[in-house]
Design a protein around this motif. Sequence first.
Motif, PDB file in Angstrom:
ATOM      1  N   HIS A  97      75.631  45.226  40.053  1.00 24.13           N
ATOM      2  CA  HIS A  97      74.779  45.858  38.879  1.00 24.13           C
ATOM      3  C   HIS A  97      75.180  47.468  39.131  1.00 24.13           C
ATOM      4  O   HIS A  97      74.718  47.883  39.882  1.00 24.13           O
ATOM      5  CB  HIS A  97      73.348  45.677  38.680  1.00 24.13           C
ATOM      6  CG  HIS A  97      73.114  44.190  38.545  1.00 24.13           C
ATOM      7  ND1 HIS A  97      72.533  43.645  37.499  1.00 24.13           N
ATOM      8  CD2 HIS A  97      72.973  43.102  39.464  1.00 24.13           C
ATOM      9  CE1 HIS A  97      72.487  42.393  37.523  1.00 24.13           C
ATOM     10  NE2 HIS A  97      72.585  41.959  38.626  1.00 24.13           N
ATOM     11  N   GLU A 135      71.901  46.687  18.520  1.00 23.53           N
ATOM     12  CA  GLU A 135      72.084  45.909  19.646  1.00 23.53           C
ATOM     13  C   GLU A 135      70.984  46.566  20.785  1.00 23.53           C
ATOM     14  O   GLU A 135      70.485  45.894  21.551  1.00 23.53           O
ATOM     15  CB  GLU A 135      73.477  46.133  20.141  1.00 23.53           C
ATOM     16  CG  GLU A 135      74.279  45.306  19.498  1.00 23.53           C
ATOM     17  CD  GLU A 135      74.575  46.064  18.180  1.00 23.53           C
ATOM     18  OE1 GLU A 135      74.397  47.125  17.875  1.00 23.53           O
ATOM     19  OE2 GLU A 135      75.498  45.333  17.286  1.00 23.53           O
ATOM     20  N   GLY A 136      70.523  47.984  20.749  1.00 25.02           N
ATOM     21  CA  GLY A 136      69.826  48.506  21.774  1.00 25.02           C
ATOM     22  C   GLY A 136      68.444  48.301  21.566  1.00 25.02           C
ATOM     23  O   GLY A 136      67.729  48.269  22.788  1.00 25.02           O
ATOM     24  N   ASP A 139      67.950  45.701  23.968  1.00 26.63           N
ATOM     25  CA  ASP A 139      68.743  45.656  25.246  1.00 26.63           C
ATOM     26  C   ASP A 139      67.402  45.748  26.228  1.00 26.63           C
ATOM     27  O   ASP A 139      66.578  46.750  26.080  1.00 26.63           O
ATOM     28  CB  ASP A 139      69.446  46.582  25.359  1.00 26.63           C
ATOM     29  CG  ASP A 139      70.509  46.885  26.366  1.00 26.63           C
ATOM     30  OD1 ASP A 139      69.893  46.976  27.657  1.00 26.63           O
ATOM     31  OD2 ASP A 139      71.610  46.396  26.519  1.00 26.63           O
ATOM     32  N   LEU A 141      67.519  47.440  28.855  1.00 21.28           N
ATOM     33  CA  LEU A 141      67.245  48.680  29.426  1.00 21.28           C
ATOM     34  C   LEU A 141      66.450  49.529  28.771  1.00 21.28           C
ATOM     35  O   LEU A 141      65.727  50.464  29.674  1.00 21.28           O
ATOM     36  CB  LEU A 141      68.712  49.312  29.363  1.00 21.28           C
ATOM     37  CG  LEU A 141      68.835  50.640  30.220  1.00 21.28           C
ATOM     38  CD1 LEU A 141      68.894  50.586  31.775  1.00 21.28           C
ATOM     39  CD2 LEU A 141      70.178  51.491  29.711  1.00 21.28           C
ATOM     40  N   LYS A 173      78.862  46.947  23.992  1.00 17.89           N
ATOM     41  CA  LYS A 173      77.999  47.160  22.732  1.00 17.89           C
ATOM     42  C   LYS A 173      77.316  48.752  22.952  1.00 17.89           C
ATOM     43  O   LYS A 173      77.040  49.128  23.911  1.00 17.89           O
ATOM     44  CB  LYS A 173      76.619  45.979  22.656  1.00 17.89           C
ATOM     45  CG  LYS A 173      77.203  44.892  22.728  1.00 17.89           C
ATOM     46  CD  LYS A 173      75.994  44.015  22.736  1.00 17.89           C
ATOM     47  CE  LYS A 173      76.217  42.508  22.648  1.00 17.89           C
ATOM     48  NZ  LYS A 173      75.019  41.745  22.838  1.00 17.89           N
ATOM     49  N   ILE A 175      74.738  51.008  22.552  1.00 12.09           N
ATOM     50  CA  ILE A 175      73.035  50.714  22.289  1.00 12.09           C
ATOM     51  C   ILE A 175      72.239  51.954  22.259  1.00 12.09           C
ATOM     52  O   ILE A 175      71.089  51.618  21.617  1.00 12.09           O
ATOM     53  CB  ILE A 175      72.460  49.877  23.697  1.00 12.09           C
ATOM     54  CG1 ILE A 175      72.728  50.896  24.904  1.00 12.09           C
ATOM     55  CG2 ILE A 175      73.162  48.539  23.739  1.00 12.09           C
ATOM     56  CD1 ILE A 175      72.026  50.062  26.256  1.00 12.09           C
ATOM     57  N   ARG A 194      76.458  49.328  26.744  1.00  9.72           N
ATOM     58  CA  ARG A 194      76.215  48.257  27.543  1.00  9.72           C
ATOM     59  C   ARG A 194      77.856  47.473  27.419  1.00  9.72           C
ATOM     60  O   ARG A 194      78.330  47.036  26.831  1.00  9.72           O
ATOM     61  CB  ARG A 194      75.474  46.880  26.779  1.00  9.72           C
ATOM     62  CG  ARG A 194      75.328  45.860  27.587  1.00  9.72           C
ATOM     63  CD  ARG A 194      74.637  45.598  28.790  1.00  9.72           C
ATOM     64  NE  ARG A 194      73.509  46.143  28.784  1.00  9.72           N
ATOM     65  CZ  ARG A 194      72.509  45.744  30.059  1.00  9.72           C
ATOM     66  NH1 ARG A 194      73.197  45.677  30.995  1.00  9.72           N
ATOM     67  NH2 ARG A 194      71.271  46.252  29.803  1.00  9.72           N
ATOM     68  N   ASP A 197      77.086  42.371  30.719  1.00  5.97           N
ATOM     69  CA  ASP A 197      75.728  42.284  31.347  1.00  5.97           C
ATOM     70  C   ASP A 197      75.166  42.742  32.650  1.00  5.97           C
ATOM     71  O   ASP A 197      73.994  42.961  32.964  1.00  5.97           O
ATOM     72  CB  ASP A 197      75.735  40.665  31.492  1.00  5.97           C
ATOM     73  CG  ASP A 197      75.729  39.773  30.268  1.00  5.97           C
ATOM     74  OD1 ASP A 197      75.765  40.447  29.370  1.00  5.97           O
ATOM     75  OD2 ASP A 197      76.229  38.490  30.328  1.00  5.97           O
ATOM     76  N   VAL A 200      75.947  49.113  32.713  1.00  6.81           N
ATOM     77  CA  VAL A 200      75.435  49.822  31.726  1.00  6.81           C
ATOM     78  C   VAL A 200      75.292  51.333  31.945  1.00  6.81           C
ATOM     79  O   VAL A 200      75.296  51.834  33.133  1.00  6.81           O
ATOM     80  CB  VAL A 200      74.014  49.383  31.245  1.00  6.81           C
ATOM     81  CG1 VAL A 200      73.087  49.866  32.387  1.00  6.81           C
ATOM     82  CG2 VAL A 200      73.420  49.958  30.028  1.00  6.81           C
ATOM     83  N   THR A 202      74.458  55.569  30.445  1.00 12.98           N
ATOM     84  CA  THR A 202      73.744  56.445  29.344  1.00 12.98           C
ATOM     85  C   THR A 202      74.555  57.943  29.575  1.00 12.98           C
ATOM     86  O   THR A 202      74.633  58.461  30.693  1.00 12.98           O
ATOM     87  CB  THR A 202      72.227  56.715  29.859  1.00 12.98           C
ATOM     88  OG1 THR A 202      71.849  57.391  30.883  1.00 12.98           O
ATOM     89  CG2 THR A 202      71.367  55.472  29.823  1.00 12.98           C
ATOM     90  N   PHE A 259      66.402  48.917  34.540  1.00  8.94           N
ATOM     91  CA  PHE A 259      67.582  48.531  35.214  1.00  8.94           C
ATOM     92  C   PHE A 259      67.435  48.082  36.566  1.00  8.94           C
ATOM     93  O   PHE A 259      68.049  46.920  36.813  1.00  8.94           O
ATOM     94  CB  PHE A 259      68.486  49.931  35.268  1.00  8.94           C
ATOM     95  CG  PHE A 259      69.691  49.585  36.120  1.00  8.94           C
ATOM     96  CD1 PHE A 259      70.730  49.044  35.770  1.00  8.94           C
ATOM     97  CD2 PHE A 259      69.699  50.287  37.270  1.00  8.94           C
ATOM     98  CE1 PHE A 259      71.855  48.907  36.636  1.00  8.94           C
ATOM     99  CE2 PHE A 259      70.841  50.097  38.220  1.00  8.94           C
ATOM    100  CZ  PHE A 259      72.036  49.371  37.539  1.00  8.94           C
TER     101      PHE A 259
END
Length: 276
Positions: A97, A135-136, A139, A141, A173, A175, A194, A197, A200, A202, A259
Amino acid sequence: MSNKIIKIALLDMYKGEPNQGMRCIIDVVNRFSPVISFEIFDVRVKCELPDIKEFDIYISTGGPGNPLIGDGNWDVKYYAFIDTLNKWNSENAVKKHVLFICHSFQMACLHFGLATVTRRNDTSFGVMTIHKTKEGVTDPLFEGLADPFYAIDSRDYQVVQPKLSVFAKKGAKIISLEKIRDHVQYERAIMAVRFTDYFVGTQFHPEADPISFVSHLRNKQAKEKIRAMKGKRKFRNMLEDLLDDDKIYRTNETLIPNFLRTAINDLMKTKKMLSN
């Protein structure tokens, strides 16, 4: 060390420059002790990268400078490392991850060919509203965060012009997006993606806490620069936002913990299934 402890690699992208980000990240990570342990790798100065067989979770930090330019050594190895993690996830049941923050996020978007990274007309710095996309909203997250929510933003570069066909092909995606600015014609920058899976990222700094921001303002030159950039009224409003429990505090207490919880739960569940 017990094999039951989940190991986190913190990829330090700060290029040896003083920062508050790493302190903030370590503070959040330590909230999950004794379930986890962590180790720091200096990517840009010492070209350090972890052995992926030894670590479960990766947080790649923000950092200074142009995300489009490396030295031809650490950046090449960093991109190859990301590819290795991605390949691992396609071939193994126990996933790796990854959370990319700010500078790392820009590099990841560039590497995966998802969008264009450009220099902003001016620096974005301070407490900003972040808007979830469709989508966000769902999510994990962002679970527990309002829409919009607030975060510390600090960047001279931005991720724009998403290549939607590439997003669709890769299953990535968008998000979150930056705030709507009706008074300017600029495109809204992408604030979170994202990638998969398990990957991710920011654009903003989810690790930031009010202490880190106030520490930055102790530098008189930095304080005057921000005040000149924003004007006295916006500067004062920003300071008030810092003290609001539902703004920076909430994001700090929510996003990276989300996360980590998602990653830890997935890892523990998968490892338990494989051990049965």
